[in-house]
Write an enzyme that holds these catalytic residues in place. Sequence first.
Site, PDB file in Angstrom:
ATOM      1  N   ASP A  81     -11.167 -18.970  -0.139  1.00  9.26           N
ATOM      2  CA  ASP A  81     -10.362 -18.023  -0.907  1.00  9.26           C
ATOM      3  C   ASP A  81     -10.209 -16.702  -0.160  1.00  9.26           C
ATOM      4  O   ASP A  81     -10.982 -16.377   0.745  1.00  9.26           O
ATOM      5  CB  ASP A  81     -10.967 -17.784  -2.293  1.00  9.26           C
ATOM      6  N   GLU A 139     -15.205 -18.034  -3.774  1.00  8.14           N
ATOM      7  CA  GLU A 139     -16.478 -17.361  -3.504  1.00  8.14           C
ATOM      8  C   GLU A 139     -16.437 -15.900  -3.921  1.00  8.14           C
ATOM      9  O   GLU A 139     -17.445 -15.324  -4.329  1.00  8.14           O
ATOM     10  CB  GLU A 139     -16.819 -17.471  -2.008  1.00  8.14           C
ATOM     11  N   GLU A 140     -15.252 -15.292  -3.825  1.00 13.43           N
ATOM     12  CA  GLU A 140     -15.139 -13.850  -4.003  1.00 13.43           C
ATOM     13  C   GLU A 140     -15.171 -13.393  -5.457  1.00 13.43           C
ATOM     14  O   GLU A 140     -15.450 -12.214  -5.725  1.00 13.43           O
ATOM     15  CB  GLU A 140     -13.834 -13.340  -3.360  1.00 13.43           C
ATOM     16  N   ARG A 178     -32.008 -14.806   8.962  1.00 14.15           N
ATOM     17  CA  ARG A 178     -32.977 -14.077   8.160  1.00 14.15           C
ATOM     18  C   ARG A 178     -33.719 -15.068   7.287  1.00 14.15           C
ATOM     19  O   ARG A 178     -33.099 -15.787   6.496  1.00 14.15           O
ATOM     20  CB  ARG A 178     -32.294 -13.035   7.278  1.00 14.15           C
ATOM     21  N   HIS A 366     -13.886  -7.131   4.186  1.00 10.67           N
ATOM     22  CA  HIS A 366     -13.219  -6.563   3.005  1.00 10.67           C
ATOM     23  C   HIS A 366     -12.413  -5.306   3.329  1.00 10.67           C
ATOM     24  O   HIS A 366     -11.878  -4.677   2.426  1.00 10.67           O
ATOM     25  CB  HIS A 366     -14.210  -6.283   1.862  1.00 10.67           C
TER      26      HIS A 366
END
Length: 393
Positions: A81, A139-140, A178, A366
């Site tokens: 998306d 996802e957003e 991580r 973004h």
Amino acid sequence: MKSKLIEMLESRKEEIIEIRRYLHENPELSFQEEKTAQYIADFYHGKDVEIQTNVGNGYGMVVTIKGEKPGKTIGLRADFDALPIFEETDVPFKSKNEGVMHACGHDGHTAYLLVLADCLIQLKSEVAGTIKIIHQHAEETPPGGAKSIMESGLLDDLDAIFGIHLFPFDSAGTIGYRSGYAMAGRTYFKLKIQGVGGHGSSPHSANDSIVAGAYFVTAVQTIISRRLNPFDVGVITIGSFDGKGTFNVIKDSVELEGDVRYMTVETQQLIEKEVRRIVKGIEEEFGVNCELTYTADYPPLYNDPEITLFVKSTLENTNDPDIKEIIEGPMLSGSEDFAYYLEKIPGCFFYIGCKPKGVEKAYFNHHPKFDIDEDALLVAAKSVAQVVCSYSE
């Protein structure tokens, strides 16, 4: 198989870039990705795989590649998306959908995974176990697509799941990992405070909702400074305070909206408890009525330590000139609904450097000028290929 797969990916680098540019030109917002989903489905048409479409609460897709050798079942995920952003980049493949932009790299995620999946399909006779390719929508935008895909039950048999994200934190060839908590969880809240309106000259006969709201803005920050352990991570942001009125009129109601970030479930629970406590106190102290909406969107993303160590070791030993450096990255305060997969399935979500060549500081995800070094797409494909092959051994 590993050497064959890497050679195939290298030979198809330009195809990966071409797919990424097509997707970049044709972005679609979360839960509206009908044409993107059709493009993905068409890519797999006629290939020897099982395809399940409209998975979850939108256009999600699971493509199952069944290897001809016994082995584990692995999931690989890419989101597709875009964002409601007016693109400001100067590229020939700029978005054709005004006000919508692939400003987070999901076009690149999908492009690399499509070609990697196709290469794995061609090598099915040498693939050990089963590989499920997860093309995820939305996802957003909460509630996102990952949670509903998990709830479909199609991934219940996975032994492990892997995903990547393009971040311009470093140049192409650098990969970040991580272990443990790696990305923040996120909560949305809205608070409506109902007081009593009145004339600005007579506050004693009214009940000022703006004053109560202003107190809330200040008070919630004491949760971070006075309730949270200094070694824990938490952020509370008031992003909207809707109190527009007239200069000499006391507002009868205001609405505030905010965002909460945290790195552990325990911190999430503490902040929610304290926010609700403050709201109750405001009702009592100011004599107002409060309506609180408090919705946890995405949980903190937790990378399985054992699998993350495996990914790190695998990538450090590739001897691949395109994979130049493996670094331990910081915890990120951004959120990612890949966390829903990792709540149930051990796995690792790692980062692919994509800073454009020749820039000192890149525009981050973004941003309307976000762009990538497309060399990073092959790095993504090859790194995930290395992980898949090694994990299946």
